[in-house]
Structures are given as structure tokens and as C-alpha cells.
Scaffold this active site. Structure first.
Site, mmCIF file in Angstrom:
data_model
loop_
_atom_site.group_PDB
_atom_site.id
_atom_site.type_symbol
_atom_site.label_atom_id
_atom_site.label_comp_id
_atom_site.label_asym_id
_atom_site.label_seq_id
_atom_site.Cartn_x
_atom_site.Cartn_y
_atom_site.Cartn_z
ATOM 1 N N GLY A 70 0.813 -1.216 0.000
ATOM 2 C CA GLY A 70 0.000 0.000 0.000
ATOM 3 C C GLY A 70 0.843 1.261 0.000
ATOM 4 C CG HIS A 80 10.435 -1.100 -0.943
ATOM 5 N ND1 HIS A 80 9.229 -0.917 -0.329
ATOM 6 C CD2 HIS A 80 10.178 -0.998 -2.279
ATOM 7 C CE1 HIS A 80 8.282 -0.707 -1.237
ATOM 8 N NE2 HIS A 80 8.830 -0.742 -2.419
ATOM 9 N NE ARG A 139 -2.851 -5.326 0.398
ATOM 10 C CZ ARG A 139 -3.052 -5.178 -0.890
ATOM 11 N NH1 ARG A 139 -2.020 -4.852 -1.685
ATOM 12 N NH2 ARG A 139 -4.244 -5.343 -1.418
ATOM 13 C CB SER A 151 -0.128 -6.930 -4.185
ATOM 14 O OG SER A 151 0.018 -5.696 -4.818
ATOM 15 N NE ARG A 209 -3.147 -6.764 -8.469
ATOM 16 C CZ ARG A 209 -3.981 -7.710 -8.000
ATOM 17 N NH1 ARG A 209 -4.756 -8.372 -8.826
ATOM 18 N NH2 ARG A 209 -4.013 -8.010 -6.708
HETATM 19 P P1 PAP Z 1 5.200 -0.639 -4.276
HETATM 20 O O1 PAP Z 1 5.812 -1.452 -3.174
HETATM 21 O O2 PAP Z 1 5.729 -1.034 -5.626
HETATM 22 O O3 PAP Z 1 5.255 0.829 -4.040
HETATM 23 P P2 PAP Z 1 2.541 -0.686 -3.290
HETATM 24 O O4 PAP Z 1 1.950 0.623 -3.640
HETATM 25 O O5 PAP Z 1 3.031 -0.888 -1.912
HETATM 26 O O6 PAP Z 1 3.652 -1.058 -4.329
HETATM 27 O O7 PAP Z 1 1.432 -1.802 -3.527
HETATM 28 C C1 PAP Z 1 0.561 -1.789 -4.612
HETATM 29 C C2 PAP Z 1 -0.798 -2.149 -4.076
HETATM 30 O O8 PAP Z 1 -1.432 -0.991 -3.538
HETATM 31 C C3 PAP Z 1 -1.723 -2.665 -5.180
HETATM 32 O O9 PAP Z 1 -2.581 -3.612 -4.542
HETATM 33 P P3 PAP Z 1 -3.251 -4.817 -5.340
HETATM 34 O O10 PAP Z 1 -2.204 -5.424 -6.207
HETATM 35 O O11 PAP Z 1 -3.776 -5.750 -4.302
HETATM 36 O O12 PAP Z 1 -4.359 -4.190 -6.125
HETATM 37 C C4 PAP Z 1 -2.469 -1.399 -5.571
HETATM 38 O O13 PAP Z 1 -3.697 -1.639 -6.224
HETATM 39 C C5 PAP Z 1 -2.651 -0.755 -4.221
HETATM 40 N N1 PAP Z 1 -2.846 0.689 -4.341
HETATM 41 C C6 PAP Z 1 -2.159 1.567 -5.106
HETATM 42 N N2 PAP Z 1 -2.621 2.807 -4.952
HETATM 43 C C7 PAP Z 1 -3.648 2.720 -4.064
HETATM 44 C C8 PAP Z 1 -4.560 3.703 -3.508
HETATM 45 N N3 PAP Z 1 -4.489 4.972 -3.854
HETATM 46 N N4 PAP Z 1 -5.471 3.250 -2.624
HETATM 47 C C9 PAP Z 1 -5.545 1.955 -2.263
HETATM 48 N N5 PAP Z 1 -4.730 0.999 -2.765
HETATM 49 C C10 PAP Z 1 -3.789 1.385 -3.650
#
Ligand code: PAP
Length: 315
Positions: A59, A127, A149, A157, A279
């Protein structure tokens, strides 16, 4: 070169077609390890800096949008005419740009980058696990926000994201059972996941004024309350409910994933389309993919690792 000599000595494993190196119990891609080491040698924190730390896919992007918005006086307050969207940096920039990464951007491009041009307060993300943070980040008055998470959703994810990244380079997707086995053994970038979470969790219990610990599921369940807590931690409490709602809307998955910059842009550091950061964003996505055996295995690992820590994902 010193770092390639060092890499030769380190145990390594393959993960989504790339080598991961084991340094001090955590796994890194080679360029991220060199960058994290460079950051640890050269980065000097200011007391006003804000760090966002996380294991991958927990997240972070949500917080990469929320923190700069909370800190930005031009967009955190609703104007009287209500129409201030044009000032929103999220319209032009993916959240990665608003909170640059120490190891994936700044210190990967240059082992000792000149950060003097950054305006205060400087916002960074990382990270790396807690022990790998630069000493000045641990010991100065700068603030750290950590987001985690539920591990089954984190794994799903991560699996989707990494397969998008490798298939874009013409590499076959990694089957879920192999990727899952690897995750359960702690073999993934910046893993083991549970050790990463525990490192920041324990530190946040000792120093709550220094580290604000958040869970994705809490943000989904009670976004207003969680956002207000975060804003207070950052020293920027909201006075009006409508401003809280505005910030939540600006940083919502629905809005961000439909912005032009995020639909068509590409992350220059990773070569992956920005669209892949957005996503489904739901709690319990794992239910569409996990067998009973997978669920039991990862739940057991989580229960064993977190036992006695006071940390859980009881949603
Ligand atoms: P990162 O480690 O590459 O930065 P990160 O943003 O931590 O990735 O994780 C992506 C997840 O956050 C995705 O979840 P999912 O694969 O289960 O769908 C993504 O959809 C979700 N995400 C990104 N932006 C938001 C947002 N604004 N609100 C809620 N969830 C979000």
C-alpha cells in the site's frame, strides 16, 4: 570494483528470473543493495525529513500520494470556491516522483547524489529493512511512517506486479506455486516479509513519536480516522472534515488509476508502466487464488513469526 567483489561472496537465489543477494539476513537485487549501502554511507537526514518505509506491495503508493498531499498547504485545504485541482502535483506526477526512493532512485543513479536542491521538508521512501536504514535516519528527529499489509494479499499483489514487470521484458510469468514457496521461505526483494515488518513494529513500539505504524486494512476500514492520525503524527492535523475527505478523494485508487500520467507513464528507474502500481486494491484478494493448503501454510508462518509481538491482521 568493491561492490561486485562483495556480491561474489554473498549467497544468492533466483527470484522472478533475477538474482537476489542475502545481506545480513535480507534479500536484495544487486543494484538495490549497492544503492542501499551507498545511502547508508552518505545519506544525512534532516530533522524535518519524512520517510515512508514498507516491504513491497503493502500500500506504499497510497501513502506516497497521501503524505505529500498532507504536507502541501496548497492542496490539503479545500478552497472556498472548491476548485483547486489544478494545483495538485498528482495530476502531473506519479506518486513515486513525489516521494523518491533512496535505493531505487536517488542512490541507484548516483552513489552520492546532491540533494541540496530538495525543498524542505524532504520526503523520501524506502523498502530497506530497519537495520539497513542510514544511521542518521534512525538517530535524528526525522519521522518514519511504516505501512504493512496482510501477508497473503501482499504476496498476491507482489506476484501480479513482478509478473507484469518480467513479461514486459519478454520473460515468461513465474508460476504462482513457485513464487509462493519462495515468499514463504522469505526469498523476495527486501524480504523476509515478516522480519521486515517486525523490525519496524518493534521500533515503533519503543519510539511511537518516531515511527508511525500503519496497516493497509485499517486504512481501508477507517480511512478518515487513519488519515487524521497520520496527519497528527506529521504535525499537520486537519481542522475540517471536508479537507480530510478531499485528500482521501485526491489520493483514491479510483482517481489515481484514471489519471493520464498514471495510465500511460513509465517508471524510468524500473522500466515498468505506472499503471501496474494500481490494480484492485481490495482486502482479501488472495481468496481468488489461494488453495486451502496455501492459506494454512502462510497463516501458520505468520502466526509463528508474530507470536508474542502484539502484531496481527485480525480483520
Ligand atoms: P510498491 O511497493 O511497488 O510501491 P505498493 O503501492 O506498496 O507497491 O502496492 C501496490 C498495491 O497498492 C496494489 O494492490 P493490489 O495489487 O492488491 O491491487 C495497488 O492496487 C494498491 N494501491 C495503489 N494505490 C492505491 C490507492 N491509492 N489506494 C488503495 N490501494 C492502492
Amino acid at each position: 570494483m568493491e561492490s561486485s567483489f562483495l556480491l561474489d561472496q554473498l549467497p544468492k537465489e533466483t527470484w522472478f528470473g533475477s538474482d537476489l543477494y542475502n545481506w545480513d539476513g535480507f534479500r536484495y537485487r544487486s543494484h538495490h543493495l549497492s544503492a542501499a549501502m551507498a545511502a547508508s554511507s552518505y545519506f544525512k537526514a534532516n530533522d524535518s525529513d519524512v520517510f515512508l518505509a514498507s516491504s513491497m506491495k503493502t500500500g506504499t503508493t497510497w501513502l506516497k500520494a497521501l503524505i505529500p498531499t498532507i504536507m502541501n498547504p496548497d492542496v490539503r485545504i479545500t478552497n472556498d470556491d472548491g476548485d483547486d485541482d489544478d494545483d495538485d502535483p498528482l495530476l502531473k506526477h506519479h506518486p513515486n516522483v513525489l516521494m523518491p526512493s533512496l535505493e531505487v532512485q536517488l542512490f541507484m543513479a548516483n552513489p552520492n547524489p546532491d540533494l541540496s536542491g530538495m525543498s524542505s521538508p524532504r520526503l523520501f521512501r524506502t523498502h530497506v529493512p530497519f537495520p539497513m536504514l542510514p544511521e542518521s535516519v534512525k538517530n535524528s528527529a526525522c519521522k518514519i511512517v511504516y505501512i504493512t499489509r496482510e501477508p497473503k494479499d501482499t504476496f498476491m499483489s507482489l506476484w501480479h506486479f513482478m509478473n507484469s514487470a518480467i513479461t514486459a521484458r519478454g520473460i515468461d510469468p513465474w508460476p504462482i506455486d513457485e513464487a509462493f514457496g519462495s515468499f514463504c521461505r522469505g526469498i523476495h526483494a527486501f524480504g523476509p516479509f515478516h522480519d521486515h515488518v517486525l523490525g519496524y513494529w518493534k521500533e515503533s513500539r519503543k519510539r511511537p513519536e518516531k515511527i508511525h505504524f500503519m496497516r493497509y486494512e485499517d486504512m481501508k476500514k477507517e480511512p478518515r480516522e487513519e488519515l487524521q492520525k497520520l496527519a497528527c503524527f506529521l504535525g499537520k492535523p486537519f481542522e475540517r472534515d471536508e479537507d480530510v475527505d478531499k485528500v482521501l478523494w485526491r489520493c483514491s485508487l479510483e482517481r489515481l488509476k484514471n489519471l493520464e500520467v498514471n495510465r500511460h507513464g513509465v517508471d524510468p528507474s524500473l522500466g515498468i508502466g505506472y499503471e501496474h502500481y494500481f490494480r484492485r486494491g481490495i482486502v482479501g484478494d488472495w481468496k481468488s487464488y489461494f488453495t486451502d493448503e496455501m492459506q494454512q501454510k502462510l497463516d501458520l508462518i505468520t502466526a509463528m513469526k508474530f507470536e508474542g509481538s502484539g502484531l496481527g491482521f485480525g480483520h
